[in-house]
Every structure is written in structure tokens, then in C-alpha cells.
Enzyme design. Structure first.
Site, PDB file in Angstrom:
ATOM      1  N   TYR A 117       0.838  -1.199   0.000  1.00  0.00           N
ATOM      2  CA  TYR A 117       0.000   0.000   0.000  1.00  0.00           C
ATOM      3  C   TYR A 117       0.879   1.258   0.000  1.00  0.00           C
ATOM      4  O   TYR A 117       1.904   1.319   0.681  1.00  0.00           O
ATOM      5  CB  TYR A 117      -0.938   0.027   1.196  1.00  0.00           C
ATOM      6  CG  TYR A 117      -2.033  -1.015   1.159  1.00  0.00           C
ATOM      7  CD1 TYR A 117      -2.269  -1.773   0.025  1.00  0.00           C
ATOM      8  CD2 TYR A 117      -2.831  -1.251   2.273  1.00  0.00           C
ATOM      9  CE1 TYR A 117      -3.273  -2.735  -0.005  1.00  0.00           C
ATOM     10  CE2 TYR A 117      -3.839  -2.204   2.256  1.00  0.00           C
ATOM     11  CZ  TYR A 117      -4.042  -2.943   1.114  1.00  0.00           C
ATOM     12  OH  TYR A 117      -5.035  -3.900   1.092  1.00  0.00           O
ATOM     13  N   LEU A 170     -18.679  -2.096  -0.375  1.00  0.00           N
ATOM     14  CA  LEU A 170     -19.577  -1.312  -1.229  1.00  0.00           C
ATOM     15  C   LEU A 170     -19.317  -1.595  -2.707  1.00  0.00           C
ATOM     16  O   LEU A 170     -19.868  -0.919  -3.580  1.00  0.00           O
ATOM     17  CB  LEU A 170     -19.419   0.189  -0.959  1.00  0.00           C
ATOM     18  CG  LEU A 170     -19.592   0.658   0.483  1.00  0.00           C
ATOM     19  CD1 LEU A 170     -19.608   2.179   0.545  1.00  0.00           C
ATOM     20  CD2 LEU A 170     -20.850   0.079   1.111  1.00  0.00           C
ATOM     21  N   LEU A 176     -20.427   0.928  -5.904  1.00  0.00           N
ATOM     22  CA  LEU A 176     -21.660   0.552  -6.570  1.00  0.00           C
ATOM     23  C   LEU A 176     -22.834   0.496  -5.601  1.00  0.00           C
ATOM     24  O   LEU A 176     -23.973   0.819  -5.964  1.00  0.00           O
ATOM     25  CB  LEU A 176     -21.483  -0.810  -7.245  1.00  0.00           C
ATOM     26  CG  LEU A 176     -22.609  -1.265  -8.179  1.00  0.00           C
ATOM     27  CD1 LEU A 176     -22.653  -0.401  -9.426  1.00  0.00           C
ATOM     28  CD2 LEU A 176     -22.426  -2.736  -8.567  1.00  0.00           C
ATOM     29  N   LEU A 177     -22.580   0.106  -4.354  1.00  0.00           N
ATOM     30  CA  LEU A 177     -23.629  -0.042  -3.349  1.00  0.00           C
ATOM     31  C   LEU A 177     -23.728   1.171  -2.425  1.00  0.00           C
ATOM     32  O   LEU A 177     -24.410   1.116  -1.401  1.00  0.00           O
ATOM     33  CB  LEU A 177     -23.374  -1.304  -2.520  1.00  0.00           C
ATOM     34  CG  LEU A 177     -23.379  -2.619  -3.303  1.00  0.00           C
ATOM     35  CD1 LEU A 177     -22.871  -3.766  -2.434  1.00  0.00           C
ATOM     36  CD2 LEU A 177     -24.779  -2.927  -3.825  1.00  0.00           C
ATOM     37  N   GLY A 224     -24.960   4.245  -3.145  1.00  0.00           N
ATOM     38  CA  GLY A 224     -25.866   5.293  -3.617  1.00  0.00           C
ATOM     39  C   GLY A 224     -25.369   5.971  -4.869  1.00  0.00           C
ATOM     40  O   GLY A 224     -25.562   7.177  -5.067  1.00  0.00           O
TER      41      GLY A 224
END
Length: 329
Positions: free
Chosen positions: A53, A217, A221-222, A224
Site C-alpha cells: 500500500y 460497497l 456501486l452499493l 448510492g
């Protein structure tokens, strides 16, 4: 904050896991420290990172940011369950010499020492294999892990992105060696992407692994995405845009957002709360770029989803079901 036991370890962790993949690339060091302070104050005590990362030329930067936060004192390190990962090529030019990536015993030993230096700590609580390595014998991997446990450099080993058969193989070989085996699995799992229910989660539960879903999410996509698109006049970006372009997906997401709008619920919070209802799930990984995003994720812990709402979500996003039942004629 509700705490649960991480797999078959003695570690107690909160029901959300703080993912740090944005620290460095998208979030400044100061803002990253603010997010970690807020997470710990809220009872989120499992911090997840990876040696890669920071990405590109800045690989390792995220671990350094966590290390500088630990150096701030206040017993921060002792309050945190720390997980990092090994597998990536960490050479500066992206052109590794043999044994400078993946899960060879040599790379595992080198990578642990490098992560400990960047993190400024004497131990890693959960050392995770970021991907499977088809070229390294599992026996070799466990030999390296057992040595590191004996040296006190790591406490437990976990997996990430492992298929069900690999979880079983890895733990059976650990059993033959008298090794402790894997204690956790990070997998792609959310309302939209439920294939983990067929093999991965059943295998994890059978072997006593905690399940730590990533991308809860599904790349936004999930969260909103259609409502944000309508309000801001912007189309979804990244994974969300790609998914929305697939046949039928936009209608599916519209049904999801319409359902939750009727209940006065935020889509992102419901997606997280739904994962917390799933058998075997320890806690989903949230990767906030801001303190406000962390606060939104924490609100999911307060939601109680009714059986009626859960059934409606299943209608919109039907799961594949576990095997072998899912393959029944």
C-alpha cells in the site's frame, strides 16, 4: 462498540475493520492520523494494511504512516490489532529478482523485517498472505511462518483472496506439521458479489477462520451511486462505472436504491449492516479517505435490518447459495 473474537484466536476486535489502503495515495499523513484516532476512539481496533500500500514508487508508504501514528504514544500500538500482508514485488524498479516477491520463505522473512521497520513495532498480530502462490510449497510457507512465530515477530497467519480449496489445503498441511494454521480470510464479499458464499465462507467457518470482507460497497456501486449521479450530474467512476455499464446492473442498483429510499436508509450503511448479519463474518473492511466517511461507516453499526428488508435485498441480489446445495437438480 460490540467486540467479537477473531476466528480461533484470543484477539477481540470491533465489528468494523479499518482499511488503510488510501493512506498516502489519497489521504495525507495528518488526515490519516486523524482517521486512526477517530477509529480507535470509536472502538475500531483492527487496522489492516499491506506492504504494497502506497502503490507504485511509494510502496510501503502506508505502513510508514501507521508507524508514525504509533510513535505518537498513548499505548496506541498495544490497543490495536495490526494486520499486514506479504506477496507483492517490493523492489523499487518493479523488476524483482528471484525470491523478492510472492511467498517463498526468503521473501516472507525479508518482508516481515521490512514491514516491522516501516511500522515501528516489534510484532505483527495477523500476517496475511495477500494471494496464493502456486509455485511455493505450502510446507515451505509454514516453515517460515512457524519460525517467525517462535521469534515473536508475528502472532498469527491469515489469508487473503484464497479459494475454498486452498484454505482447506493450507490448513490440512498445517495440521500435519503441528502448525497453528490460518486464523482469518479476507475475501471479496458484498451484496452484489456473493460467490464467496459457495465455497470460501463455508471453508473458513469449517476451519475456524474469521471472515473479513473487502470492498463491502463494491467499489462504490452499493453506496448510492445513482443518487449521487443524479444530484451531482456526474457518472460513477472506476469499478462502479464499469459495473453500471454491464447489462441489467443499472436496473438492479436502481431497485436497491429505491427500496432503501422508501425505508429512509442510506445505501452504503445498509450494505455494511447487511454484511454484519452474515454468518461467519467478523467485520467488513472500510477504507475511508476522510473522517466523515469513517463516521458514515460507523452508523452502520447502529442499524438493525428487519427480516422483511433482508428478504427484499435477497430478491434484488440473490445469493448463489453454498455448495453442494446450490448445484442440486
Amino acid at each position: 462498540m460490540e467486540y467479537t473474537q477473531l476466528g480461533r484466536t484470543g484477539l477481540k476486535v470491533g465489528r468494523l475493520v479499518l482499511g488503510t489502503m488510501n493512506f498516502g495515495p489519497q489521504t495525507t499523513e495528518a488526515d490519516s492520523h486523524t482517521i486512526m484516532d477517530a477509529a480507535l476512539d470509536a472502538g475500531v481496533n483492527f487496522f489492516d494494511t499491506a506492504n504494497a500500500y502506497g502503490w507504485g514508487e511509494n510502496k510501503g508508504r502506508t505502513e510508514e504512516i501507521i508507524g508514525s501514528w504509533f510513535a505518537g504514544g498513548g499505548d496506541r500500538r498495544d490497543k490495536v490489532v495490526l494486520g499486514t500482508k506479504v506477496y507483492a514485488d517490493m523492489t523499487a524498479d518493479g523488476n524483482p529478482w528471484p525470491n523478492h516477491d510472492r511467498l517463498s520463505a526468503l521473501n516472507i522473512r525479508r518482508s516481515v523485517d521490512a514491514s516491522l521497520r516501516r511500522l515501528g513495532t516489534d510484532r505483527i498480530d495477523i500476517y496475511q498472505f495477500h494471494h496464493i502462490d502456486r509455485n511455493t510449497p505450502v510446507e515451505e510457507i509454514w516453515q517460515a511462518v512457524d519460525t517467525l512465530i517462535q521469534q515473536g515477530k508475528i502472532l498469527y497467519a491469515g489469508s487473503s483472496n484464497f479459494p475454498g480449496w486452498k484454505i482447506a489445503q493450507t490448513n490440512e498441511i498445517a495440521r500435519q506439521r503441528g502448525s497453528y494454521g490460518l486464523v482469518s480470510e479476507q475475501c471479496l464479499y458484498n451484496l452484489f458479489e456473493r460467490r464467496a458464499e459457495m465455497e470460501v465462507i463455508p471453508a473458513a467457518r469449517e476451519y475456524g477462520l474469521g471472515v473479513i470482507p473487502w470492498s463491502p460497497l463494491h467499489g462504490g456501486l452499493l453506496g448510492g451511486v445513482l443518487k449521487k449521479e443524479a444530484q451531482g450530474g456526474r457518472r460513477g467512476a472506476g469499478m462502479a462505472a464499469e459495473r453500471l455499464a454491464a447489462p441489467g446492473v443499472r436496473d438492479q442498483i436502481q431497485s436497491y436504491e429505491t427500496l432503501l429510499d422508501k425505508h429512509g436508509l442510506a445505501p452504503g450503511e445498509v450494505a455494511l449492516a447487511w454484511l454484519l448479519t452474515r454468518p461467519g463474518v467478523t467485520g467488513p473492511i472500510v477504507g475511508p479517505r476522510t473522517a466523515e466517511q469513517l463516521a458514515g461507516a460507523l452508523r452502520a453499526l447502529e442499524l438493525e435490518l428487519s427480516e422483511e428488508l433482508l428478504a427484499s435485498l435477497d430478491e434484488i441480489f440473490p445469493g448463489t447459495g453454498p455448495s453442494p446445495e446450490a448445484f442440486a437438480w
